[in-house]
Design a protein around this motif. Structure first.
Motif, short mmCIF file in Angstrom:
data_model
loop_
_atom_site.label_atom_id
_atom_site.label_comp_id
_atom_site.label_asym_id
_atom_site.label_seq_id
_atom_site.Cartn_x
_atom_site.Cartn_y
_atom_site.Cartn_z
N TYR A 1 8.25 8.52 -3.19
CA TYR A 1 7.16 7.81 -2.52
C TYR A 1 6.13 7.60 -3.61
CZ TYR A 1 2.85 7.36 0.15
OH TYR A 1 1.64 6.93 0.64
N ASN B 1 0.81 -1.22 0.00
CA ASN B 1 0.00 0.00 0.00
C ASN B 1 0.84 1.26 0.00
OD1 ASN B 1 0.67 -0.02 2.78
ND2 ASN B 1 -1.12 -1.30 3.16
N ASN B 2 2.15 1.15 -0.08
CA ASN B 2 2.95 2.22 -0.63
C ASN B 2 4.29 1.65 -1.04
OD1 ASN B 2 5.17 2.63 1.18
ND2 ASN B 2 3.92 3.90 2.52
N ALA C 1 0.11 -1.80 8.21
CA ALA C 1 -0.08 -0.38 8.49
C ALA C 1 1.22 0.42 8.45
CB ALA C 1 -0.75 -0.20 9.84
N GLN C 2 2.32 -0.17 8.88
CA GLN C 2 3.49 0.69 9.07
C GLN C 2 4.83 0.07 8.72
OE1 GLN C 2 3.41 2.25 13.03
NE2 GLN C 2 1.29 2.85 12.89
N LYS C 3 4.90 -1.21 8.47
CA LYS C 3 6.19 -1.88 8.33
C LYS C 3 6.72 -1.82 6.91
CE LYS C 3 7.72 -6.69 8.50
NZ LYS C 3 7.27 -8.04 8.87
N LEU C 4 7.93 -1.25 6.72
CA LEU C 4 8.56 -1.23 5.41
C LEU C 4 9.41 -2.49 5.25
CD1 LEU C 4 10.00 2.31 4.56
CD2 LEU C 4 8.20 1.06 3.38
N LYS D 1 5.44 -1.23 1.71
CA LYS D 1 4.86 -1.23 3.05
C LYS D 1 3.89 -2.39 3.20
CE LYS D 1 2.50 2.32 4.66
NZ LYS D 1 1.24 1.71 5.10
N PHE E 1 12.25 -4.07 2.86
CA PHE E 1 13.23 -3.61 1.88
C PHE E 1 13.67 -4.73 0.95
CE2 PHE E 1 14.66 0.70 2.95
CZ PHE E 1 13.99 0.91 4.13
N GLN F 1 8.46 2.96 -1.68
CA GLN F 1 9.44 4.03 -1.63
C GLN F 1 10.74 3.58 -2.28
OE1 GLN F 1 8.38 5.31 2.89
NE2 GLN F 1 9.89 6.62 1.90
#
Lengths: 108, 118
Positions: free
Chosen positions: A48, A30-31, A93-96, A90, A98, A33
């Motif tokens: 982003y 959901n995103n 909710a918050q975990k990127l 992502k 890599f 970067q």
């Protein structure tokens, strides 16, 4: 969890060349970067870009979320572009999460 | 002017010692993170805090304890340091992107702390 894979792992180019770095992800994110880690270790935000195309100077990025990939384009490479490029998706909710990075070396 | 800052930048210590790394952000963000980058450059999340509350704890050993005194600070304390703890530790922060969906949190990273355990 999602898997993020980058290609190529290493790329060596002459100054002035163009390059395309690819990021594939295993599931919907959901995103997304893109970062540049310079030779001094700093992580610099490039884009982003959950979907669509963005441009910033010689750099541009495109994410096709439905096909689960993103591309980073670098045109007219300069030696200062050297470093490691990371994409991160992502999860939740918050975990990127890599990718393993693409090490780019631009020779003068 | 600095957005996300960390101290110290370098930390060299012996096995068995206890050390802390501090992180501060002046971006007004309400979520902060710690990531670890190993010797192969692989970056992985360790913790996430939202408004001083622990949200993510990614199977990190109990020797690592984050502390968030307020939403602008997230410190990392490490007890009984081991050789395998040597790495670069990055702090990051984020906030919902204006106009974006609820899940859109662009993350901004600090300069990193290189920890060497001898």
């Amino acid at each position: 969890g999602i898997q993020v894979e980058q290609s190529p792992p290493d790329l060596i180019l002459q100054e002035g060349a163009n390059s395309t770095l690819r990021c594939n992800f295993s599931d919907s994110v959901n995103n997304l970067q893109w970062f540049h880690q310079n030779p001094w270790g700093q992580l610099i935000n490039l884009f982003y870009i959950p979907s669509g195309t963005k441009q910033n100077g010689r750099l541009s990025a495109t994410t096709v979320a439905t096909e689960r990939y993103s591309l980073l384009y670098i045109s007219s490479s300069q030696t200062t572009d050297s470093g490691v490029y990371f994409c991160a998706g992502k999860e939740g909710a918050q975990k990127l999460v890599f990718g393993q990075g693409t090490r780019l070396t631009i020779n003068p | 002017d600095t957005a996300v800052s960390q101290t110290p930048k370098y930390l060299v210590t012996q096995m068995g010692n206890d050390k802390s790394i501090k992180c501060e952000q002046n971006l007004g963000h309400d979520t902060m993170y710690w990531y670890k980058q190993d010797s192969k450059k692989f970056l992985k999340i360790m913790f996430s805090y939202n408004n001083k509350e622990l949200i993510i704890n990614e199977t990190v050993p109990n020797r690592f304890s984050p502390k968030s005194p307020d939403k602008a600070h997230l410190n990392l304390h490490i007890n009984s340091l081991e050789l395998g703890d040597s790495a670069v530790y990055f702090c990051a922060s984020s906030h919902p992107t204006a106009g974006g969906p609820l899940f859109s949190y662009e993350q901004y990273f600090g300069p990193g702390t290189r920890l060497t355990v001898t």
